[in-house]
Design a protein around this motif. Structure first.
Motif, short mmCIF file in Angstrom:
data_model
loop_
_atom_site.label_atom_id
_atom_site.label_comp_id
_atom_site.label_asym_id
_atom_site.label_seq_id
_atom_site.Cartn_x
_atom_site.Cartn_y
_atom_site.Cartn_z
N GLN A 83 0.86 -1.17 0.00
CA GLN A 83 0.00 0.00 0.00
C GLN A 83 0.89 1.22 0.00
OE1 GLN A 83 -1.89 -1.29 3.65
NE2 GLN A 83 -3.85 -1.19 2.64
N LYS A 84 0.49 2.19 -0.73
CA LYS A 84 1.27 3.41 -0.81
C LYS A 84 0.65 4.46 0.08
CE LYS A 84 2.69 2.41 -5.48
NZ LYS A 84 1.85 1.83 -6.46
N ALA A 85 1.49 5.19 0.78
CA ALA A 85 1.01 6.26 1.65
C ALA A 85 0.19 7.27 0.87
CB ALA A 85 2.20 6.94 2.32
N ALA A 86 0.48 7.42 -0.42
CA ALA A 86 -0.20 8.42 -1.24
C ALA A 86 -1.69 8.15 -1.38
CB ALA A 86 0.44 8.49 -2.62
N VAL A 87 -2.14 6.92 -1.13
CA VAL A 87 -3.57 6.62 -1.33
C VAL A 87 -4.41 6.83 -0.08
CG1 VAL A 87 -3.08 5.00 -3.20
CG2 VAL A 87 -3.43 4.13 -0.88
N ILE A 88 -3.79 7.08 1.06
CA ILE A 88 -4.58 7.16 2.29
C ILE A 88 -5.64 8.26 2.24
CG2 ILE A 88 -2.80 8.49 3.49
CD1 ILE A 88 -3.80 7.26 6.10
N ILE A 89 -5.27 9.46 1.90
CA ILE A 89 -6.23 10.57 1.94
C ILE A 89 -7.28 10.43 0.83
CG2 ILE A 89 -6.53 13.08 1.88
CD1 ILE A 89 -3.67 13.18 3.20
N PRO A 90 -6.90 10.13 -0.42
CA PRO A 90 -7.94 9.89 -1.43
C PRO A 90 -8.89 8.74 -1.05
CG PRO A 90 -5.86 10.30 -2.51
CD PRO A 90 -5.57 10.18 -1.03
N THR A 91 -8.37 7.71 -0.40
CA THR A 91 -9.23 6.59 0.02
C THR A 91 -10.22 7.05 1.10
OG1 THR A 91 -7.53 4.98 -0.51
CG2 THR A 91 -9.26 4.25 0.98
N ILE A 92 -9.75 7.86 2.02
CA ILE A 92 -10.65 8.40 3.05
C ILE A 92 -11.69 9.31 2.40
CG2 ILE A 92 -10.74 9.99 5.03
CD1 ILE A 92 -8.09 8.64 5.94
N ALA A 93 -11.27 10.17 1.48
CA ALA A 93 -12.22 11.06 0.79
C ALA A 93 -13.27 10.25 0.02
CB ALA A 93 -11.48 11.99 -0.16
N TYR A 94 -12.85 9.18 -0.63
CA TYR A 94 -13.77 8.30 -1.35
C TYR A 94 -14.85 7.76 -0.40
CZ TYR A 94 -15.31 3.88 -3.47
OH TYR A 94 -16.06 2.83 -3.94
N GLN A 95 -14.42 7.29 0.76
CA GLN A 95 -15.36 6.74 1.73
C GLN A 95 -16.28 7.81 2.30
OE1 GLN A 95 -13.54 3.52 4.39
NE2 GLN A 95 -11.77 4.57 3.49
N LEU A 96 -15.74 9.02 2.51
CA LEU A 96 -16.58 10.12 3.00
C LEU A 96 -17.68 10.45 2.00
CD1 LEU A 96 -13.89 12.54 4.49
CD2 LEU A 96 -15.47 11.05 5.75
N ALA A 97 -17.30 10.45 0.72
CA ALA A 97 -18.29 10.73 -0.33
C ALA A 97 -19.39 9.68 -0.35
CB ALA A 97 -17.59 10.83 -1.69
N LEU A 98 -19.03 8.43 -0.08
CA LEU A 98 -20.03 7.37 -0.02
C LEU A 98 -20.88 7.47 1.25
CD1 LEU A 98 -18.00 4.23 -1.20
CD2 LEU A 98 -19.66 5.57 -2.52
N ALA A 99 -20.26 7.77 2.36
CA ALA A 99 -20.96 7.80 3.65
C ALA A 99 -21.88 9.00 3.80
CB ALA A 99 -19.94 7.79 4.79
N PHE A 100 -21.49 10.11 3.18
CA PHE A 100 -22.25 11.35 3.35
C PHE A 100 -22.58 11.96 1.99
CE2 PHE A 100 -19.29 11.14 7.04
CZ PHE A 100 -20.23 10.88 8.03
N PRO A 101 -23.70 11.57 1.41
CA PRO A 101 -24.07 12.11 0.09
C PRO A 101 -24.10 13.64 0.07
CG PRO A 101 -25.50 10.29 0.68
CD PRO A 101 -24.65 10.58 1.89
N ARG A 102 -24.34 14.24 1.22
CA ARG A 102 -24.40 15.71 1.30
C ARG A 102 -23.08 16.38 0.91
NH1 ARG A 102 -25.68 18.58 6.91
NH2 ARG A 102 -25.49 20.71 6.21
N ILE A 103 -21.94 15.70 1.10
CA ILE A 103 -20.65 16.30 0.75
C ILE A 103 -20.03 15.68 -0.50
CG2 ILE A 103 -20.18 17.02 3.11
CD1 ILE A 103 -18.19 14.69 3.34
N ARG A 104 -20.67 14.68 -1.06
CA ARG A 104 -20.12 14.00 -2.23
C ARG A 104 -19.82 14.98 -3.37
NH1 ARG A 104 -23.97 9.73 -3.68
NH2 ARG A 104 -23.07 8.79 -1.82
N GLU A 105 -20.78 15.82 -3.68
CA GLU A 105 -20.60 16.77 -4.78
C GLU A 105 -19.43 17.72 -4.52
OE1 GLU A 105 -23.14 20.29 -6.88
OE2 GLU A 105 -24.22 18.45 -6.37
N ASP A 106 -19.26 18.15 -3.26
CA ASP A 106 -18.15 19.05 -2.92
C ASP A 106 -16.80 18.37 -3.16
OD1 ASP A 106 -19.78 21.22 -2.03
OD2 ASP A 106 -20.17 20.08 -0.20
N ILE A 107 -16.70 17.09 -2.80
CA ILE A 107 -15.45 16.36 -3.00
C ILE A 107 -15.18 16.18 -4.49
CG2 ILE A 107 -14.31 14.13 -2.66
CD1 ILE A 107 -15.79 14.00 0.09
#
Length: 173
Positions: A83-107
């Motif tokens: 796993q590359k350290a570079a994917v941690i934040i994009p992976t978290i952002a991806y999950q946030l977009a799935l978990a909270f549709p309200r912020i998906r468009e902003d991401i």
């Protein structure tokens, strides 16, 4: 295998999942859950020697938060999968977009405006601010607090880098 998804706590790539055995670590898990129940932004940093069960505790807390519909995102580093350290934040952002549709468009919008935010060379501070902190500001009045769980951050970053990565979460208002 796409390493972005292997870091998600319940990923098939992480089988068998490491969880606490029944009726173990009860006091510690209860203490962590009490902190997670607080409305303010709190970082919890479990530390200890290798093999003491930090991953099992983090995984079990993630399961409990998911069952309570309070799990926003996870990232579990693994010795088994590159796993590359570079994917941690994009992976978290991806999950946030799935978990909270309200912020998906902003991401999505911030990535469309600056696709370098997904680049391995982009500053982690910039990624964290644009892909995680700013979108989460929209949720600050959410009734239920949520959890973002990152396990074994020290296996991919030095302790100084790990502290810098977590700092924007703690210092934002």
């Amino acid at each position: 295998m796409d390493c972005k998804y292997s870091g998600i706590f319940d990923s098939e790539y992480r089988q068998p999942h490491s969880r606490c055995m029944e009726n173990t670590r009860v006091a510690l898990r209860k203490s962590i859950t009490q902190v997670l129940d607080q409305r303010d932004r709190t970082n919890i940093w479990l530390n200890g020697l290798a093999g003491v069960g930090k991953t099992s505790i983090a995984f079990t807390i993630a399961e409990e938060m998911k069952a309570a519909k309070r799990l926003a995102a996870t990232f579990f580093f693994s010795h088994k999968h590159a796993q590359k350290a570079a994917v941690i934040i994009p992976t978290i952002a991806y999950q946030l977009a799935l978990a909270f549709p309200r912020i998906r468009e902003d991401i999505v919008k911030v990535i469309e405006n600056d696709d370098s935010l997904l680049s391995p060379g982009k500053s982690h501070a910039d990624q964290m601010r644009e892909l995680v902190i700013k979108p989460l500001e929209i949720l600050r009045f959410r009734e239920e607090p949520y959890a973002i769980i990152i396990d074994a951050l020290d296996e991919c970053f030095s302790s100084d880098e790990a502290t810098r990565l977590a700092q924007p979460c703690h210092s934002s208002t």
